[in-house]
Design an enzyme around this catalytic site. Structure first.
Site, PDB file in Angstrom:
ATOM      1  N   ARG A  82      45.952  28.543  23.087  1.00  0.00           N
ATOM      2  CA  ARG A  82      45.127  28.288  21.905  1.00  0.00           C
ATOM      3  C   ARG A  82      45.288  26.868  21.364  1.00  0.00           C
ATOM      4  O   ARG A  82      44.529  26.426  20.514  1.00  0.00           O
ATOM      5  CB  ARG A  82      45.442  29.315  20.810  1.00  0.00           C
ATOM      6  CG  ARG A  82      44.761  30.654  21.028  1.00  0.00           C
ATOM      7  CD  ARG A  82      45.097  31.638  19.937  1.00  0.00           C
ATOM      8  NE  ARG A  82      46.435  32.198  20.115  1.00  0.00           N
ATOM      9  CZ  ARG A  82      47.004  33.048  19.261  1.00  0.00           C
ATOM     10  NH1 ARG A  82      46.367  33.410  18.160  1.00  0.00           N
ATOM     11  NH2 ARG A  82      48.222  33.517  19.485  1.00  0.00           N
ATOM     12  N   LYS A  94      52.705  24.520  24.558  1.00  0.00           N
ATOM     13  CA  LYS A  94      52.750  24.547  23.098  1.00  0.00           C
ATOM     14  C   LYS A  94      54.089  24.099  22.529  1.00  0.00           C
ATOM     15  O   LYS A  94      54.147  23.292  21.591  1.00  0.00           O
ATOM     16  CB  LYS A  94      52.441  25.960  22.609  1.00  0.00           C
ATOM     17  CG  LYS A  94      52.604  26.156  21.107  1.00  0.00           C
ATOM     18  CD  LYS A  94      52.164  27.540  20.667  1.00  0.00           C
ATOM     19  CE  LYS A  94      53.068  28.625  21.152  1.00  0.00           C
ATOM     20  NZ  LYS A  94      52.723  29.934  20.560  1.00  0.00           N
ATOM     21  N   ASN A 132      56.182  40.538  11.179  1.00  0.00           N
ATOM     22  CA  ASN A 132      57.343  40.193  11.998  1.00  0.00           C
ATOM     23  C   ASN A 132      57.349  38.705  12.320  1.00  0.00           C
ATOM     24  O   ASN A 132      56.337  38.138  12.736  1.00  0.00           O
ATOM     25  CB  ASN A 132      57.289  41.016  13.291  1.00  0.00           C
ATOM     26  CG  ASN A 132      58.425  40.681  14.235  1.00  0.00           C
ATOM     27  OD1 ASN A 132      59.505  40.300  13.811  1.00  0.00           O
ATOM     28  ND2 ASN A 132      58.175  40.842  15.528  1.00  0.00           N
ATOM     29  N   ASN A 139      50.227  28.421  16.637  1.00  0.00           N
ATOM     30  CA  ASN A 139      49.395  28.725  17.798  1.00  0.00           C
ATOM     31  C   ASN A 139      48.232  27.765  17.976  1.00  0.00           C
ATOM     32  O   ASN A 139      47.635  27.712  19.052  1.00  0.00           O
ATOM     33  CB  ASN A 139      48.852  30.155  17.695  1.00  0.00           C
ATOM     34  CG  ASN A 139      49.925  31.191  17.946  1.00  0.00           C
ATOM     35  OD1 ASN A 139      50.537  31.221  19.003  1.00  0.00           O
ATOM     36  ND2 ASN A 139      50.180  32.026  16.951  1.00  0.00           N
ATOM     37  N   ASN A 161      56.342 -14.576  23.989  1.00  0.00           N
ATOM     38  CA  ASN A 161      57.586 -14.077  24.581  1.00  0.00           C
ATOM     39  C   ASN A 161      57.349 -13.319  25.874  1.00  0.00           C
ATOM     40  O   ASN A 161      58.037 -12.356  26.181  1.00  0.00           O
ATOM     41  CB  ASN A 161      58.323 -13.183  23.579  1.00  0.00           C
ATOM     42  CG  ASN A 161      57.447 -12.040  23.068  1.00  0.00           C
ATOM     43  OD1 ASN A 161      56.233 -12.169  22.978  1.00  0.00           O
ATOM     44  ND2 ASN A 161      58.064 -10.923  22.716  1.00  0.00           N
TER      45      ASN A 161
END
Length: 437
Positions: free
Chosen positions: A17, A24, A166, A224, A366
């Site tokens: 997702r 993820k 949960n 998610n 540089n």
């Protein structure tokens, strides 16, 4: 026998997702990867071992951490099975979700304390979010005890109406976890082995299972989508900024100030809006930064002024009371005490002594020589670099030297010298609009 705690961080999923080729758990989040926030929260509890469950594709992404590989994405129950060899001898197993970066050490310590106080075989960390989304629902019996955790995909409309959910963070008694995992089957809408079913098995076996409700609902939030990732970043930003302010730092507008967790700020530092401080940046007392400043792995001395619109790249060191001003970029450069680069300049790979002033529009050239390291510019004490000076490295300006405006310096300049004098103004009159001469 003393209690031995082990921890398992579930980080094997790909997170489709997120709409990303990057798994993820490895997405960057305010200076760390998402999963690193979870590991950082658990580490102070001193679990031995702390194991990350990874997919075969990400198994090499965790450095010195202990890694267990979940060969196939068969669910959370299978993820814990993958870690069994590493943690089987632990008397307590803390299970964490690698996509819950807002969990804190204090929150985990409270979970552990509640688990021990209840004498539970398992303890579930629950929370009550504003939006229950796809979290598993906490189902309690008439006595208030846990009856089951029902995944959202398998829940009835009545169960989906339950707001307590949960977090996918648990404490287990080690000797009860493994038998419960052996009972798992994939008879659910996802065809996966749910760790929540292991909790149900313990409940059904008559063993005590506790539920500890997180004091801060944000601690249970999982990520998610990139929308949720951005929301989590804002929470972490606010926590970091609040800690700095309580320690004596002035942050003028915390909502627009982003400070990574590895940055150190001394008391009486002032940070103005739209400032980003990253990496190992260290700021001494009395420094004032911003607005619109980015500093990465920079050291900013006491009383230094930075900005507005300034970029300090890695390796930059600002001495006490120095200044890197408007539209200035410094890279791997040291400014001595009281030295000023006030505006519109680039100094890279340079060492600049005390009391020097660099005029507007000045730069160091540089580029590396034949593929070697970048060439360095050495500027002494009390030097006056005129506007639009170009310093072609390697080159040294001695103490008390001056450069005339518009000078290109290609050779070393001795002390007390004045160098430059590019061609003076030439005027051509009566051009008559012609452009071919």
């Amino acid at each position: 026998m003393p209690t031995r705690l082990a921890a398992v961080v579930m980080a094997g999923g790909l997170g489709t997702r997120m709409r990303s080729s990057l798994p993820k758990h490895l997405h960057p989040l305010l200076g760390r990867r998402m999963v690193d926030w979870v590991v950082a929260a658990a580490a102070p509890l001193e679990p031995a071992p702390l194991v990350v469950v990874a997919s075969p594709e990400t198994a090499d992404a965790f450095g010195d951490l202990d890694v267990a590989v979940q060969r196939e994405p068969l669910g959370t129950g299978d993820a814990i099975r993958a870690a069994r060899r590493a943690v089987a001898d632990a008397s307590e197993v803390l299970v964490l979700s690698g996509d819950a970066p807002l969990v804190t050490t204090d929150g985990l310590a409270r979970l552990r304390a509640a688990h021990r106080e209840a004498g539970a075989v398992a303890t579930v960390l629950s929370f009550v979010p504003d939006d229950s989304r796809s979290y598993g629902r906490i189902m309690r019996g008439s006595d208030g005890a846990l009856a089951a955790i029902v995944e959202a995909a398998d829940a009835t409309p009545e169960q989906l109406a339950v707001r307590e959910v949960n977090s996918s963070i648990y404490m287990f008694r080690g000797d009860a976890l493994w038998p419960a995992l052996e009972q798992l089957t994939a008879h659910n809408a996802q065809g996966e082995l749910y760790l929540t079913d292991a909790v149900r098995a313990i409940v059904d076996g008559g063993e005590p299972v506790a539920v500890h409700v997180a004091a801060d609902p944000m601690e249970g939030e999982g990520i998610n989508t990139r929308v949720e990732l951005a929301a989590a970043a804002a929470v972490l930003r606010d926590r970091i900024n609040a800690a700095h302010m309580l320690a004596g730092v002035t942050i003028v507008d915390p909502a627009t100030t982003w400070i990574e967790p590895t940055v150190t700020l001394a008391p009486d530092t002032v940070v103005h809006p739209f400032t980003v401080l990253r990496g190992a940046t260290d700021v001494a007392t009395g420094a004032e930064i911003g607005p619109q400043v980015v500093a990465v792995d920079a050291t900013i001395g006491a009383g230094a002024l930075v900005g507005p619109f300034c970029y300090l790249r890695p390796g930059t060191v600002l001495g006490p009371s120095s200044k890197a001003g408007t539209f200035v970029e410094l890279k791997n450069t040291t400014l001595g005490e009281g030295t000023k680069v006030p505006h519109l300049s680039y100094m890279g790979d340079a060492e600049i002594g005390d009391g020097t002033n660099v005029g507007a529009g000045s730069i160091t050239v540089n580029l590396p020589h034949r593929g070697g390291p970048k060439q360095r510019t050495e500027i002494g004490r009390d030097v006056r670099v005129g506007v639009d000076t170009v310093l072609v490295a390697p080159v040294t300006l001695g103490d008390d030297a001056w450069t005339a405006a518009g000078t290109v310096v290609t050779d070393d300049v001795p002390e007390n010298a004045l160098v430059g004098f590019p061609p003076r103004q030439t005027v051509k009159e009566d051009r008559g609009g012609r452009r071919d001469d």
